[in-house]
Design a protein around this motif. Structure first.
Motif, mmCIF file in Angstrom:
data_model
loop_
_atom_site.group_PDB
_atom_site.id
_atom_site.type_symbol
_atom_site.label_atom_id
_atom_site.label_comp_id
_atom_site.label_asym_id
_atom_site.label_seq_id
_atom_site.Cartn_x
_atom_site.Cartn_y
_atom_site.Cartn_z
ATOM 1 N N MET A 1 1.567 -12.918 -18.925
ATOM 2 C CA MET A 1 2.313 -13.462 -17.821
ATOM 3 C C MET A 1 3.756 -12.972 -17.840
ATOM 4 N N LYS A 2 4.358 -12.962 -19.049
ATOM 5 C CA LYS A 2 5.733 -12.497 -19.160
ATOM 6 C C LYS A 2 5.833 -11.008 -18.861
ATOM 7 N N SER A 3 4.832 -10.246 -19.254
ATOM 8 C CA SER A 3 4.884 -8.801 -19.020
ATOM 9 C C SER A 3 4.784 -8.487 -17.529
ATOM 10 N N LYS A 4 3.975 -9.236 -16.770
ATOM 11 C CA LYS A 4 3.887 -9.036 -15.324
ATOM 12 C C LYS A 4 5.211 -9.364 -14.652
ATOM 13 N N LEU A 5 5.830 -10.414 -15.097
ATOM 14 C CA LEU A 5 7.102 -10.823 -14.525
ATOM 15 C C LEU A 5 8.196 -9.798 -14.808
ATOM 16 N N THR A 6 8.231 -9.271 -16.016
ATOM 17 C CA THR A 6 9.241 -8.249 -16.340
ATOM 18 C C THR A 6 8.994 -6.955 -15.576
ATOM 19 N N VAL A 7 7.730 -6.596 -15.387
ATOM 20 C CA VAL A 7 7.417 -5.384 -14.613
ATOM 21 C C VAL A 7 7.855 -5.560 -13.167
ATOM 22 N N ILE A 8 7.620 -6.719 -12.598
ATOM 23 C CA ILE A 8 8.026 -6.981 -11.216
ATOM 24 C C ILE A 8 9.543 -6.951 -11.089
ATOM 25 N N ILE A 9 10.245 -7.543 -12.030
ATOM 26 C CA ILE A 9 11.709 -7.555 -11.985
ATOM 27 C C ILE A 9 12.264 -6.143 -12.120
ATOM 28 N N ILE A 10 11.702 -5.360 -13.012
ATOM 29 C CA ILE A 10 12.160 -3.972 -13.193
ATOM 30 C C ILE A 10 11.906 -3.161 -11.919
ATOM 31 N N CYS A 11 10.745 -3.348 -11.315
ATOM 32 C CA CYS A 11 10.438 -2.628 -10.065
ATOM 33 C C CYS A 11 11.410 -3.020 -8.958
ATOM 34 N N LEU A 12 11.704 -4.298 -8.829
ATOM 35 C CA LEU A 12 12.646 -4.747 -7.804
ATOM 36 C C LEU A 12 14.040 -4.172 -8.026
ATOM 37 N N ILE A 13 14.477 -4.131 -9.262
ATOM 38 C CA ILE A 13 15.801 -3.571 -9.566
ATOM 39 C C ILE A 13 15.844 -2.088 -9.238
ATOM 40 N N MET A 14 14.784 -1.371 -9.575
ATOM 41 C CA MET A 14 14.770 0.075 -9.307
ATOM 42 C C MET A 14 14.687 0.361 -7.810
ATOM 43 N N LEU A 15 13.918 -0.431 -7.069
ATOM 44 C CA LEU A 15 13.807 -0.212 -5.629
ATOM 45 C C LEU A 15 15.079 -0.611 -4.893
ATOM 46 N N ALA A 16 15.775 -1.591 -5.398
ATOM 47 C CA ALA A 16 17.007 -2.031 -4.750
ATOM 48 C C ALA A 16 18.106 -0.982 -4.893
#
Length: 154
Positions: free
Chosen positions: A1-16
């Motif tokens: 669960m934590k790994s999915k959340l960190t992947v989503i946060i990293i993707c959002l930061i990179m796309l932003a």
């Protein structure tokens, strides 16, 4: 669960922070006067839309002369020689002059489209009117784009 959340946060930061910029079609001039020659319906729609787009008083004023030509021709006929499609072509010759300069510049634009003949004449007229509005909207955007480019280059 934590790994999915960190992947989503990293993707959002990179796309932003991807560097994508929204292209705006800001007009840096004000159309002071428009003289029109040619088809009255096309000229009326063009004039109204152009004046709405360049309403700001703080920009440099220009004068426009627009010469329009509307040509409606037969595009298709069926076997029994009845017209099934018309083609509508609008040619525009735009001349512009800045208020502080004496240089008269010009450019040409042309758009065309086709519309179907309906079973009722009123539906055919409605099809023609809708196509005319679409073509004129495209031409207004093209006029503003060309004026923006030409006035920014000088």
């Amino acid at each position: 669960m934590k790994s999915k959340l960190t992947v989503i946060i990293i993707c959002l930061i990179m796309l932003a922070n991807c560097g994508f910029k929204v292209v705006t079609n800001d007009v840096n001039f004000k159309i002071e006067e428009i003289k029109t020659i040619g088809d009255n319906r096309v000229n009326y729609i063009l004039k109204q839309k152009l004046l709405i787009k360049s309403f700001d008083q703080s920009k440099k004023p220009i004068f426009l002369t627009i010469n329009t030509k509307k040509n409606k021709s037969i595009k298709e006929k069926n076997i029994s020689n009845q017209i099934t499609k018309y083609e509508l072509k609008i040619d525009i010759d735009v001349e512009y002059k800045e208020m502080d300069g004496d240089v008269l510049e010009k450019f040409l634009l042309s758009k065309s489209g086709s519309f179907d003949v309906a079973s009722k004449h009123s539906e055919t007229l409605s099809n023609e009117k809708n196509l005319l509005n679409l073509i004129v909207n495209d031409l207004v955007e093209d006029i503003l784009y060309n004026l923006n480019n030409k006035l920014n280059d000088s």
